[in-house]
Design an enzyme around this catalytic site. Structure first.
Site, short mmCIF file in Angstrom:
data_model
loop_
_atom_site.label_atom_id
_atom_site.label_comp_id
_atom_site.label_asym_id
_atom_site.label_seq_id
_atom_site.Cartn_x
_atom_site.Cartn_y
_atom_site.Cartn_z
N GLY A 44 0.82 -1.21 0.00
CA GLY A 44 0.00 0.00 0.00
C GLY A 44 0.86 1.26 0.00
CB ILE A 61 -10.70 -7.01 4.33
CG1 ILE A 61 -9.47 -7.84 4.73
CG2 ILE A 61 -10.46 -6.23 3.05
CD1 ILE A 61 -9.26 -9.07 3.87
CB ALA A 82 -4.56 -11.29 0.19
CE1 TYR A 147 -0.95 -15.31 -0.64
CE2 TYR A 147 0.17 -16.85 -2.11
CZ TYR A 147 -0.53 -15.67 -1.91
OH TYR A 147 -0.79 -14.85 -2.98
N1 LIG Z 1 1.73 -9.74 -7.19
C1 LIG Z 1 1.74 -11.01 -7.57
O1 LIG Z 1 2.67 -11.48 -8.25
C2 LIG Z 1 0.57 -11.92 -7.18
C3 LIG Z 1 0.59 -13.24 -7.63
C4 LIG Z 1 -0.47 -14.07 -7.28
C5 LIG Z 1 -1.52 -13.58 -6.52
N2 LIG Z 1 -1.51 -12.30 -6.09
C6 LIG Z 1 -2.62 -11.83 -5.26
O2 LIG Z 1 -2.92 -10.51 -5.61
C7 LIG Z 1 -3.31 -9.77 -4.45
C8 LIG Z 1 -2.55 -8.48 -4.31
O3 LIG Z 1 -1.19 -8.65 -4.43
P1 LIG Z 1 -0.24 -7.39 -4.61
O4 LIG Z 1 1.00 -7.90 -5.24
O5 LIG Z 1 -0.98 -6.29 -5.24
O6 LIG Z 1 0.09 -7.04 -3.08
P2 LIG Z 1 0.26 -5.60 -2.39
O7 LIG Z 1 0.84 -5.82 -1.05
O8 LIG Z 1 0.97 -4.66 -3.31
O9 LIG Z 1 -1.23 -5.11 -2.25
C9 LIG Z 1 -2.08 -5.62 -1.26
C10 LIG Z 1 -2.80 -4.43 -0.66
O10 LIG Z 1 -3.76 -4.94 0.26
C11 LIG Z 1 -3.69 -4.19 1.44
N3 LIG Z 1 -4.10 -5.06 2.53
C12 LIG Z 1 -3.46 -6.16 2.98
N4 LIG Z 1 -4.15 -6.69 3.99
C13 LIG Z 1 -5.23 -5.92 4.18
C14 LIG Z 1 -6.32 -5.96 5.07
N5 LIG Z 1 -6.38 -6.91 6.02
N6 LIG Z 1 -7.29 -5.03 4.97
C15 LIG Z 1 -7.23 -4.06 4.03
N7 LIG Z 1 -6.19 -3.95 3.16
C16 LIG Z 1 -5.21 -4.88 3.24
C17 LIG Z 1 -2.26 -3.74 1.59
O11 LIG Z 1 -2.14 -2.57 2.38
C18 LIG Z 1 -1.86 -3.51 0.13
O12 LIG Z 1 -2.08 -2.18 -0.26
C19 LIG Z 1 -3.22 -10.72 -3.29
O13 LIG Z 1 -4.51 -11.25 -3.06
C20 LIG Z 1 -2.30 -11.80 -3.77
O14 LIG Z 1 -2.57 -13.02 -3.15
C21 LIG Z 1 -0.47 -11.45 -6.40
#
Ligand SMILES: NC(=O)c1ccc[n+]([C@@H]2O[C@H](COP(=O)([O-])OP(=O)(O)OC[C@H]3O[C@@H](n4cnc5c(N)ncnc54)[C@H](O)[C@@H]3O)[C@@H](O)[C@H]2O)c1
Length: 323
Positions: A44, A61, A82, A147
């Site tokens: 974030g 969340i 997540a 996870y």
């Molecule tokens: N980036 C990748 O390569 C990838 C691959 C597979 C799956 N994903 C999935 O994509 C999603 C996002 O990944 P990302 O890379 O953007 O991560 P990220 O950390 O950049 O973004 C996640 C955002 O969610 C917010 N967050 C986390 N927990 C929270 C909560 N309890 N309540 C409210 N906000 C919360 C964080 O502050 C952050 O801004 C996840 O669900 C992850 O499992 C990502």
């Protein structure tokens, strides 16, 4: 469906995937709300949405009141927030459970009350160690970490709640993704992005030897496009789709490509640390024929182009991401 006039909620909308999606939705004419807890260590970052006309709720969340307010009146929810670290899920499984399963149920219940459409951000980690490559959506789920287990359970919660309560659900099983607006503070997750920083700083990039495992990567703009299709096309409802590039690269070769794109940095081979070795999934390559057939999605940005764009972005905005 066009996004003009649609009201949308993006959970995790200040993070990597969520902010890139929010920008695209706003550009397409949607009215976008974001719910993000801005937790330490995660991606974030307020700069991710600088200059973007989106309403930001800072909240968790797992807080049913704030989730209810955020979901009220929206047509589509992209649930992206997540716990995202494979390694942390093994040292602190309860936090992973709390965010990725209990938090997911809280979002689902608000979506049920609102009758919104839901797109869930799933992961390749739901498959675990592969019995065959390329992996299609029918491959058994056999995660190698907590996870992956909780993300698989959460996806099933989404489909079950949607079926029982009559709202449309789609899941994207997202592949390793790289590009602008990722966190660049540590390498706990999003290792490719972290390696880009190391290369840009001319630091050594350690690869666990022999580094021959196959990997599959997507550039962020292609993932954003998949989200837009998943949230708008009728053919997407009730389906889970793999994302991928359609081809794989050996991990050592990927690191060499990063060094080439940055023009600095150096690959160094080291033995596998125990905590990484036990959760390693081996070769990975996604079969993306289902999403191509259902939604006409195909990745458009190749690795060389994507890495060049990524390096250029962080060169321009380093101070917003390095600390
Ligand atoms: N980036 C990748 O390569 C990838 C691959 C597979 C799956 N994903 C999935 O994509 C999603 C996002 O990944 P990302 O890379 O953007 O991560 P990220 O950390 O950049 O973004 C996640 C955002 O969610 C917010 N967050 C986390 N927990 C929270 C909560 N309890 N309540 C409210 N906000 C919360 C964080 O502050 C952050 O801004 C996840 O669900 C992850 O499992 C990502």
């Amino acid at each position: 469906m066009t996004w003009t006039g649609k009201r949308v909620l993006v959970t995790g909308g200040l993070g990597f995937l969520g902010s890139n999606l929010t920008r695209a939705l706003v550009a397409e004419g949607a009215t976008v709300r974001v719910l993000d807890a801005l937790l330490d260590l995660y991606g974030g970052n307020r700069f991710n949405l600088e200059g973007v006309d989106a309403q930001v709720f800072v909240g968790d969340i797992r807080d049913a009141d704030v989730v209810s307010r955020a979901v009220e009146g929206v047509d589509v929810v992209f649930h992206i927030a997540a716990q995202t670290s494979h390694v942390d899920s093994m040292s602190d499984p309860y936090t992973d459970l709390d965010m990725n399963c209990r938090g997911n149920l809280i979002v689902l219940d608000a979506v049920r009350r609102q009758g919104a459409r839901l797109v869930y951000a799933g992961t390749r980690g739901q498959y675990g160690r592969l019995a065959y490559v390329p992996v299609d959506e029918k491959h058994p789920s056999n995660p190698t970490d907590i996870y992956g287990i909780h993300k698989q359970a959460a996806e099933q919660q989404c489909f079950l709640w949607g079926r029982v309560h009559g709202f449309p659900v789609t899941s994207l099983r997202i592949n390793n993704t790289y590009g602008p607006r990722h966190q660049m503070k540590h390498g706990k997750y999003g290792i490719l992005n972290w390696f880009i920083r190391l290369a840009m700083e001319n630091r050594p990039i350690t690869v666990y030897e022999p580094g021959q495992q196959l990997r599959d990567y997507n550039y962020i703009d292609d993932v954003t496009e998949a989200f837009l299709l998943a949230g708008s096309r009728n053919e997407a409802v009730g389906e889970a789709f793999n994302l991928g590039s359609g081809s794989s690269i050996r991990f050592v070769d990927l690191v060499d490509e990063i060094v080439k794109a940055a023009g600095t940095g150096k690959r160094v081979m080291i033995p596998w640390p125990k905590d990484r070795e036990v959760i390693e999934v081996g070769d990975y390559l996604a079969d993306i024929s289902k999403i191509e057939q259902f939604l006409g999605w195909r990745p458009r940005v190749g690795l060389e182009d994507g890495l060049a764009r990524t390096v250029a972005f962080y060169q321009a905005h380093q101070e917003e991401y390095w600390s």
